[in-house]
Each structure stands twice: as C-alpha cells, then as structure tokens.
Design a protein around this motif. Structure first.
Motif, PDB file in Angstrom:
ATOM      1  N   GLU A   1      -0.586   6.378 -16.706  1.00 58.15           N
ATOM      2  CA  GLU A   1       0.241   5.713 -15.701  1.00 58.15           C
ATOM      3  C   GLU A   1      -0.339   5.915 -14.304  1.00 58.15           C
ATOM      4  OE1 GLU A   1       4.142   7.274 -16.130  1.00 58.15           O
ATOM      5  OE2 GLU A   1       4.461   6.452 -18.142  1.00 58.15           O
TER       6      GLU A   1
ATOM      7  N   LYS B   1       0.834  -1.214   0.000  1.00 57.92           N
ATOM      8  CA  LYS B   1       0.000   0.000   0.000  1.00 57.92           C
ATOM      9  C   LYS B   1       0.862   1.255   0.000  1.00 57.92           C
ATOM     10  CE  LYS B   1      -3.890  -2.121   2.488  1.00 57.92           C
ATOM     11  NZ  LYS B   1      -3.254  -3.449   2.716  1.00 57.92           N
TER      12      LYS B   1
ATOM     13  N   GLN C   1      -3.193   3.579 -13.679  1.00 57.28           N
ATOM     14  CA  GLN C   1      -2.707   2.235 -13.389  1.00 57.28           C
ATOM     15  C   GLN C   1      -2.250   2.135 -11.932  1.00 57.28           C
ATOM     16  OE1 GLN C   1      -2.795  -0.503 -15.259  1.00 57.28           O
ATOM     17  NE2 GLN C   1      -3.765   0.580 -16.980  1.00 57.28           N
ATOM     18  N   GLY C   2      -1.608   3.202 -11.446  1.00 54.06           N
ATOM     19  CA  GLY C   2      -1.207   3.221 -10.043  1.00 54.06           C
ATOM     20  C   GLY C   2      -2.403   3.208  -9.111  1.00 54.06           C
TER      21      GLY C   2
ATOM     22  N   SER D   1       4.072   5.878  -5.371  1.00 55.32           N
ATOM     23  CA  SER D   1       4.089   5.880  -6.834  1.00 55.32           C
ATOM     24  C   SER D   1       3.032   6.839  -7.384  1.00 55.32           C
ATOM     25  CB  SER D   1       3.846   4.466  -7.358  1.00 55.32           C
ATOM     26  OG  SER D   1       3.786   4.448  -8.768  1.00 55.32           O
TER      27      SER D   1
ATOM     28  N   LYS E   1      -6.215  -2.568  -5.543  1.00 55.43           N
ATOM     29  CA  LYS E   1      -5.980  -3.992  -5.285  1.00 55.43           C
ATOM     30  C   LYS E   1      -5.278  -4.195  -3.954  1.00 55.43           C
ATOM     31  CE  LYS E   1      -5.659  -5.341 -10.182  1.00 55.43           C
ATOM     32  NZ  LYS E   1      -4.767  -5.881 -11.247  1.00 55.43           N
ATOM     33  N   ALA E   2      -4.302  -3.311  -3.651  1.00 58.51           N
ATOM     34  CA  ALA E   2      -3.572  -3.446  -2.387  1.00 58.51           C
ATOM     35  C   ALA E   2      -4.484  -3.192  -1.195  1.00 58.51           C
ATOM     36  CB  ALA E   2      -2.391  -2.474  -2.374  1.00 58.51           C
TER      37      ALA E   2
ATOM     38  N   ALA F   1       2.495   1.859  -3.313  1.00 58.23           N
ATOM     39  CA  ALA F   1       1.527   2.311  -4.313  1.00 58.23           C
ATOM     40  C   ALA F   1       1.188   3.787  -4.101  1.00 58.23           C
ATOM     41  CB  ALA F   1       0.263   1.454  -4.237  1.00 58.23           C
TER      42      ALA F   1
ATOM     43  N   LEU G   1      -5.207   1.808  -9.765  1.00 59.35           N
ATOM     44  CA  LEU G   1      -5.717   0.442  -9.817  1.00 59.35           C
ATOM     45  C   LEU G   1      -4.907  -0.473  -8.906  1.00 59.35           C
ATOM     46  CD1 LEU G   1      -7.621  -1.666 -11.023  1.00 59.35           C
ATOM     47  CD2 LEU G   1      -6.039  -1.887 -12.959  1.00 59.35           C
ATOM     48  N   GLN G   2      -3.588  -0.299  -8.914  1.00 62.92           N
ATOM     49  CA  GLN G   2      -2.740  -1.107  -8.033  1.00 62.92           C
ATOM     50  C   GLN G   2      -3.041  -0.819  -6.566  1.00 62.92           C
ATOM     51  OE1 GLN G   2      -0.698  -3.588  -8.918  1.00 62.92           O
ATOM     52  NE2 GLN G   2      -1.321  -3.237 -11.058  1.00 62.92           N
ATOM     53  N   LEU G   3      -3.284   0.440  -6.245  1.00 65.03           N
ATOM     54  CA  LEU G   3      -3.606   0.787  -4.862  1.00 65.03           C
ATOM     55  C   LEU G   3      -4.950   0.196  -4.457  1.00 65.03           C
ATOM     56  CD1 LEU G   3      -2.948   2.312  -2.280  1.00 65.03           C
ATOM     57  CD2 LEU G   3      -4.022   4.347  -3.293  1.00 65.03           C
TER      58      LEU G   3
END
Length: 430
Positions: free
Chosen positions: A260, A108, A263-264, A114, A270-271, A111, A266-268
């Motif tokens: 970009e 987390k 996408q970050g 980022s 998920k985390a 992310a 989205l990663q957060l």
C-alpha cells in the motif's frame, strides 16, 4: 607405613568430598529463590527489554511524521525600498511590499499524508513482529536455564551416589573386603564427578545471567525458572497452522502495508508531475517627485499576480517509472513473504513432530532401564559379585541417558516455541 599412608590419603579425600555438601545446599537454596514462570518472565521482557524499548521510538517517530506531513506551505512576505535618484534628480522614493503563496495542485499534500500514515502503520507492524521474535528468543533462553538447572540436579545426584559408594568403599577397605586400588578409584571417580558439578553450576549460572540482558534486569534481581522441563503432548494440524500464520503473522501484514505504501509513493510521483500555482499580491507607494521637468504627486499601486512553472522536466519520467517498478516489486515481495511463511510453518511442524517422537522414545522405559542397571550393578558390587569398573560404566550410561533425555525435552520445547512463532500464535505455559 604404606597402609597408614593409604588411610591418611583416604581420610583427606573423604573430608574433601564431604566439604561439597554445603555447596549443594546453597545451590538448592539458590534454585528455589526468586522463582518465576514463563508468563511472568515474558511480561518482564516486554516492559524491560532495552532493544524493544528502542524499537518503540520508531512508532512514535512515524506518528510525529504524520503530523509533519499535514503542514501547509508557508506564505512569503517581502518588503522593498527603491531610490530612483532623490538627491540628484529629486525623483523621490518608492516603497513596496508583497505576499506570495504557493498552491500545491494534484493532491500532493493528501498523498504525503497518506504515505506518512502508511509508514506509521508499517512501524507498528514491524514493532509487533520484533516482539514476536523477541518473545521466542526469550522463551528459548528461559528453556536453556531450565535445562542447565535440571542437568545440575542430575550431576549432583550422581555425585551423591558416587560419594556414598566411596564412603562405603573406604569402610570396606579398612575391613579388608576390597583392595586399596578399588577404594582409591571410587574416591577419584567421586572427585571427578564433583568437578563436573562445579562446571555445571557455572553453566547454569551463566545461562541464568543471560536472562538479565534479555529482560533488562539486574543480576541480583533475576528470576529462576519455577518448573522443570516437561514433555509436551500437543497435536496440531499443518493446514490450520498455515492459515493461522497467514492471518496472524505481523511480517505478512507488514508486506501488505508496504505494498500500500508503494502505491502511495506512485500516487505522489504522479502528483509531483503537476505544476504548482504561485499567487502573489503587492502594494507599492511612491513619494512626491520634485523634479522641475516632470513633477509628480505621491501615488500608490496594488498588484496581483500568478506564476505557472513550465514543467519541461516532465519529459523525464524517471521518478514515475521508478515508483511504478517499486510498486511491482512489493507485490512480488508479498508473494515471497507468503511462501516463506508457509515454508517456515511446515519446517517447524515436522521438526516438532520429530522431537515429540524422540521424547516418547525415552518415555518407553529407557530411563528406568538405565536406572535399574546402575542400581543392580551397585548391589552386585557391594556383594562382591561384580567389579567397580562395571559400576562406573553403568553410572556413566545412566548419566548419559538422563542428559540426553533432558536435551531432548529442551529440543522438543524449543521446537514448540519455533512452531508457535512460525504460526503467529502464542499459548505456551511452561
């Protein structure tokens, strides 16, 4: 008596026309002082424009948020006192203290860092695109001042020509060469053109004042364009301009960075679906229990614990689905920006070609023909071979051609500014 009144009226009008001379001298002196080139003016805009200065804070704020994203969760320290009936049952006291810490799992923090870094980079790109638009706006304002200044010179020259003719007509009338009507009409025409000069002076000074706001400069320190409008004869290739725009335009780079960033996000998302781990440690100290039934000596204990949240909320995937759609949306937005840039470059290119052709049309002899017609009519009028009305029509035609030429020059320069703005390049030197 009538002839005497006409002469007195003619003298008054003549004095009025002559009084315009000091004004023109002042205007010419004002046009020559504090001259500034386009490059110097744009540099002043870069350092003095208040809107641009305010936009710079967005970059500083975004960089500060990167530092904020790097912060770890704070531990928690707790203290407690327990009275289990000391006064009534002699059970004593208990003191406890604990330390707990929440361990983030799933990346987390990484992310968040980022995302903050991408946002800072996006802010820098948006600042660059803001200046690209500001630079073009400032250049167009600069060109407007140039145009109004050149128009003022045209109208001043026209007035001087008409004033000379009016002076000559006053003399010719006294000699009986022309009628009183012709002498009066030439004076009225000169006075009318003097009014146009006064209005044009106001238009010039108004445009000049407009440079103050865009450059953040006080009026008494504002500069005046150092050169007159020029015709540009530059050739471009459309495909090369499109490639340049796709490589240089900050708004397209911002669209990439925004992709970009999504996408970050989205990663957060998920985390955030992963449970965090809670770790705790505590110490408890109990005093002596003096109860006669069950006396107990003082004691101490140490506890170590761990908490695992039960993520029933993960059954709702709304946040994850939303982040995924936002990521897909930025891909489409990038394609839209790319297409929009190609369209802007193409439109600006053909607009520049059209204005360049119009400038060449004037350069083919229109100005010289209009000047020769006017001078010829004045010469014929002085010889008594033509009427004053024909002279005035020729003068108006000459003025219109000159004004249209200056407007066309400005449109051509503005089109060039728009083309370079669309192509993400800048090498103008006006």
């Amino acid at each position: 008596m009538k002839l005497f009144n006409i002469r007195i009226s003619g003298m008054i009008c003549f004095i009025f026309l002559m009084s315009g001379m000091p004004v023109f001298a002042q205007l010419d002196a004002g046009a020559q002082k504090n001259e500034i080139s386009l490059a110097a003016f744009l540099e002043r805009v870069k350092t003095g424009n208040l809107g641009y200065a305010a936009e710079k804070f967005n970059v500083s704020i975004a960089r500060a948020e990167v530092l904020g994203a790097k912060v770890f969760p704070d531990p928690e320290l707790s203290f407690g006192l327990e009275d289990v009936g000391e006064r009534r049952m002699k059970m004593g006291y208990a003191f406890n203290s604990g330390l707990s810490y929440n361990v983030e799992l799933g990346g987390k923090r990484k992310a968040r860092i980022s995302i903050a870094e991408r946002q800072a980079e996006l802010s820098e790109l948006m600042l660059s695109d803001y200046f690209r638009n500001l630079q073009a706006e400032a250049a167009i304002a600069f060109l407007e001042v140039q145009t109004q200044q050149d128009l003022l010179k045209v109208k001043m020259s026209s007035y001087e020509k008409m004033k000379q003719l009016s002076t000559a007509d006053s003399i010719r009338f006294r000699l009986g060469a022309i009628t009183a009507v012709d002498a009066r009409q030439s004076r009225l025409e000169a006075a009318s053109q003097l009014n146009e000069v006064f209005q044009q002076e106001a238009d010039w000074r108004t445009a000049l004042a407009g440079l103050n706001q865009i450059s953040g400069t006080a009026y008494d320190k504002s500069g005046n364009p150092a050169t007159d409008l020029l015709a540009f004869d530059r050739e471009f290739k459309l495909q090369e301009l499109i490639v340049s725009a796709l490589n240089q335009r900050a708004d397209l780079q911002a669209a990439i960075k925004n992709r970009e960033l999504s996408q970050g996000m989205l990663q957060l998302a998920k985390a955030n679906r992963l449970a965090d781990l809670g770790i705790s440690a505590g110490v408890t100290a109990s005093s002596v229990v003096a109860n006669s039934v069950a006396p107990t000596p003082s004691s101490g204990s140490f506890t170590l614990g761990m908490t695992i949240p039960l993520k029933f909320s993960n059954r709702n995937k709304g946040a994850l689905i939303s982040a995924a759609y936002q990521a897909d949306q930025t891909v489409v937005q990038y394609r839209e920006t790319e297409l929009q840039i190609q369209t802007e470059v193409t439109q600006a290119y053909f607009n520049y070609l059209a204005t360049s052709k119009q400038v060449k049309q004037f350069s083919s002899g229109m100005l010289e023909d209009a000047r020769e017609v006017r001078d010829g009519k004045i010469y014929s009028y002085k010889r008594g071979e033509t009427s004053l009305l024909e002279v005035l029509n020729a003068q108006r035609t000459f003025n219109e051609v000159q004004q249209n030429y200056l407007e066309t020059l400005k449109n051509n320069a503005v089109a060039l500014v728009g083309l370079e703005k669309a192509a993400g390049m800048w090498d103008l030197n006006l």
